[in-house]
Each structure stands twice: as C-alpha cells, then as structure tokens.
Design a protein around this motif. Structure first.
Motif, PDB file in Angstrom:
ATOM      1  N   LEU A   1       2.766   6.001  -3.163  1.00 46.95           N
ATOM      2  CA  LEU A   1       4.094   7.009  -2.996  1.00 46.95           C
ATOM      3  C   LEU A   1       4.192   6.952  -4.848  1.00 46.95           C
ATOM      4  O   LEU A   1       4.590   8.213  -5.561  1.00 46.95           O
ATOM      5  N   HIS A   2       4.119   5.943  -5.171  1.00 44.85           N
ATOM      6  CA  HIS A   2       4.195   5.981  -6.926  1.00 44.85           C
ATOM      7  C   HIS A   2       2.872   5.192  -7.496  1.00 44.85           C
ATOM      8  O   HIS A   2       2.479   4.245  -7.805  1.00 44.85           O
ATOM      9  N   PRO A   3       1.273   5.630  -7.800  1.00 45.17           N
ATOM     10  CA  PRO A   3       0.320   5.422  -8.033  1.00 45.17           C
ATOM     11  C   PRO A   3       0.642   5.315  -9.357  1.00 45.17           C
ATOM     12  O   PRO A   3       0.617   4.125 -10.446  1.00 45.17           O
ATOM     13  N   ILE A   4       1.257   5.566 -10.400  1.00 42.82           N
ATOM     14  CA  ILE A   4       1.237   5.902 -11.730  1.00 42.82           C
ATOM     15  C   ILE A   4       2.214   3.961 -11.873  1.00 42.82           C
ATOM     16  O   ILE A   4       1.788   3.291 -12.674  1.00 42.82           O
TER      17      ILE A   4
ATOM     18  N   GLU B   1       0.961  -1.001  -0.289  1.00 43.81           N
ATOM     19  CA  GLU B   1       0.060  -0.246   0.071  1.00 43.81           C
ATOM     20  C   GLU B   1       0.196   1.211  -0.133  1.00 43.81           C
ATOM     21  O   GLU B   1       0.621   2.113  -0.855  1.00 43.81           O
ATOM     22  N   SER B   2       1.914   0.944   1.088  1.00 43.86           N
ATOM     23  CA  SER B   2       2.770   2.377   0.965  1.00 43.86           C
ATOM     24  C   SER B   2       3.385   2.287  -0.695  1.00 43.86           C
ATOM     25  O   SER B   2       3.070   4.053  -1.175  1.00 43.86           O
ATOM     26  N   TYR B   3       3.599   1.650  -1.168  1.00 42.35           N
ATOM     27  CA  TYR B   3       4.148   2.065  -3.022  1.00 42.35           C
ATOM     28  C   TYR B   3       3.236   2.378  -4.053  1.00 42.35           C
ATOM     29  O   TYR B   3       3.583   3.450  -4.407  1.00 42.35           O
TER      30      TYR B   3
END
Length: 58
Positions: free
Chosen positions: A9-12, A4-6
């Motif tokens: 931080l990096h939705p795309i 979830e943290s990834y």
C-alpha cells in the motif's frame, strides 16, 4: 519487520521507514563512516595531484 500489506500500500513510506531504521541501527558505526569519508576525500585529493603531474609530463 514491516508488514507485507503495508509495503504494497505504501512502497515509498516503507522504504523511507526502512532507511531510518537502518541509519539508527548502524549509528555506532558513525565514527567509522566519518573517518572513511575523510580518507576518501584525502585519497581523491592525492589522485588529482598525481593526475595533474602526469598530465604535465605529457
């Protein structure tokens, strides 16, 4: 499962990664997908011919 943290931080990149995973996971269905694309093109062609004939009658 993507952390979830990834995702935050990096939705795309997360979406791109998920897309690649889904593409390669569904790879065995590639032949079916190609057949459906061909059938869709054929259907589209037939519908255009029918529309042209209908337009000519009017």
């Amino acid at each position: 499962m993507v952390d979830e943290s990834y995702k935050k931080l990096h939705p795309i990149l997360s979406e791109v990664t998920q897309t690649y995973v889904e593409l390669y996971t569904n790879r065995p269905n590639e032949k079916n997908r190609q057949e459906l694309i061909k059938l869709e093109a054929l259907l589209h062609e037939k519908l255009q011919k029918l529309q042209k004939v209908r337009d000519e009658k009017e």
